[in-house]
Design a protein around this motif. Structure first.
Motif, PDB file in Angstrom:
ATOM      1  N   VAL A  13       0.852  -1.187   0.000  1.00 39.89           N
ATOM      2  CA  VAL A  13       0.000   0.000   0.000  1.00 39.89           C
ATOM      3  C   VAL A  13       0.889   1.238   0.000  1.00 39.89           C
ATOM      4  O   VAL A  13       1.799   1.357   0.832  1.00 39.89           O
ATOM      5  N   ASN A  14       0.621   2.153  -0.938  1.00 38.46           N
ATOM      6  CA  ASN A  14       1.311   3.443  -0.955  1.00 38.46           C
ATOM      7  C   ASN A  14       0.816   4.316   0.192  1.00 38.46           C
ATOM      8  O   ASN A  14      -0.393   4.496   0.358  1.00 38.46           O
ATOM      9  N   ILE A  15       1.765   4.875   0.972  1.00 41.82           N
ATOM     10  CA  ILE A  15       1.420   5.887   1.959  1.00 41.82           C
ATOM     11  C   ILE A  15       2.269   7.122   1.655  1.00 41.82           C
ATOM     12  O   ILE A  15       3.497   7.091   1.785  1.00 41.82           O
ATOM     13  N   GLY A  16       1.630   8.177   1.236  1.00 41.69           N
ATOM     14  CA  GLY A  16       2.324   9.410   0.887  1.00 41.69           C
ATOM     15  C   GLY A  16       1.313  10.493   0.575  1.00 41.69           C
ATOM     16  O   GLY A  16       0.104  10.242   0.518  1.00 41.69           O
ATOM     17  N   ASN A  17       1.805  11.690   0.372  1.00 41.57           N
ATOM     18  CA  ASN A  17       0.926  12.817   0.054  1.00 41.57           C
ATOM     19  C   ASN A  17       0.982  13.072  -1.455  1.00 41.57           C
ATOM     20  O   ASN A  17       2.053  13.307  -2.003  1.00 41.57           O
ATOM     21  N   PRO A  18      -0.159  13.019  -2.157  1.00 40.90           N
ATOM     22  CA  PRO A  18      -0.152  13.189  -3.612  1.00 40.90           C
ATOM     23  C   PRO A  18      -0.008  14.633  -4.089  1.00 40.90           C
ATOM     24  O   PRO A  18      -0.074  14.895  -5.291  1.00 40.90           O
ATOM     25  N   ASP A  19       0.204  15.572  -3.168  1.00 37.56           N
ATOM     26  CA  ASP A  19       0.364  16.981  -3.544  1.00 37.56           C
ATOM     27  C   ASP A  19       1.751  17.167  -4.170  1.00 37.56           C
ATOM     28  O   ASP A  19       2.741  17.392  -3.477  1.00 37.56           O
TER      29      ASP A  19
END
Length: 327
Positions: free
Chosen positions: A236-242
């Motif tokens: 699972v990707n955990i990050g901020n898409p900004d």
């Protein structure tokens, strides 16, 4: 009281995870060989009855007395300066270290969460990056020691899940920032912060049009916490898409630090990714997670932390002697 082992406990992410699980009422066993970690990140926990620290290299046999319910594997050099200087140790911690921890999890019947990285996608040909994308990685390039260590780590974890029925979780971590980051470790945020605070020019590698997406530490820890207690075993990707360009980000740093330093450009390192943006659809759907802290708020907190460092700590880092770890 549930017991959890956190490797890489004295590092940036590991120390914040120790804080979170201590707050949640766990007995936390921190483990670190201190090759890149620093005890000052967890010294505030030493007086607590439900925290213990083991100075140990996980590429060697791991012994934990008593029951163990969960393992978080966050031991690994994670910055370009480190893993280019200690390539063999980086490969060993992702392979031998992971194998030792998976064996420990099996012996203890513990659930284990493995910290992977967006670097498994390499210099991506798909944008934004979804968990189904296999990546574009140069196995024999200078970054390959880190990228392939993490890719092998994922494969080994899935093999233990499939063959032994082990309870496993895999988080793919995108750029994360916040207090306790090591200054001058080669990553863009501490590099820019250190240069700004020392009155130096900000260094951009390449033309600055490459992109990154920055996630604040509290959001990252919340995502990891939810994933550990979910029923989902695939990455699972955990990050901020900004997403933001490095040029734009450099301007934000100059504004934040109220400095008029110049921006200077150097050649782009080999295989440095040109785009980084996580697709977090799975995190939203499966975990009910998405980042809450905006970059303006998170960067202000991070800058306030760096401003508390002493003049000695703000100096360009003299890297530790890694010779004993290269075998």
């Amino acid at each position: 009281m549930k017991r959890i082992l956190i490797t890489g406990a004295a590092g940036f992410l590991g120390s914040h995870l120790c804080d979170r699980f201590n707050t949640e009422g766990f007995h936390v066993i921190g483990m670190d060989n201190l090759i890149t970690g620093d005890l000052k990140n967890i010294q505030h926990l030493f007086h607590l009855e439900n925290f213990e620290f083991h100075h140990h290299d996980i590429t060697n046999f791991i012994h934990i007395a008593g029951d163990l319910d969960y393992i978080l594997h966050f031991a690994s050099p994670a910055s370009p300066i480190d893993y280019l200087k200690i390539p063999i140790q980086t490969l060993k911690v992702g392979s031998l270290g992971t194998h030792n921890l998976l064996g420990l999890a099996r012996a203890k019947n513990a659930r284990i969460l493995i910290a992977s990285t967006s670097e498994v996608y390499g210099d991506p040909l798909v944008h934004p990056q979804t968990e189904e994308y296999y990546g574009n990685v140069n196995a024999i390039g200078p970054r390959g020691v880190y990228d392939e260590a993490k890719r092998f780590q994922e494969s080994l974890t899935m093999a233990y899940h499939t063959f032994h029925g082990l309870e496993t979780r895999i988080v793919r971590i995108f750029n994360t920032y916040g207090p306790r980051m090591r200054l001058n470790d080669g990553r863009v945020i501490p590099a820019f912060m250190g240069q700004a605070l020392r009155g130096e020019d900000l260094t951009i590698f390449g033309d600055g049009n490459q992109t990154r997406s920055f996630c604040y530490i509290d959001d990252q820890v919340e995502g990891i916490y939810r994933l550990l207690f979910s029923d989902y075993h695939l990455p699972v990707n955990i990050g901020n898409p900004d997403e933001i360009t490095i040029n734009e980000f450099a301007q934000e740093i100059l504004k934040l630090t109220e400095t008029n330093n110049k921006i200077v450009y150097h050649p782009l390192p080999i295989n440095d990714p040109l785009q980084r943006q996580p697709d977090i659809t799975k995190a939203k759907d499966i975990l009910g997670w998405e980042p809450k802290v905006g970059r303006t708020e998170g960067m202000q907190i991070t800058y306030n932390y760096f401003k508390t460092l002493s003049p000695e700590e703000l100096k360009k880092e003299e890297h530790k002697d890694f010779s004993n770890y290269i075998k």
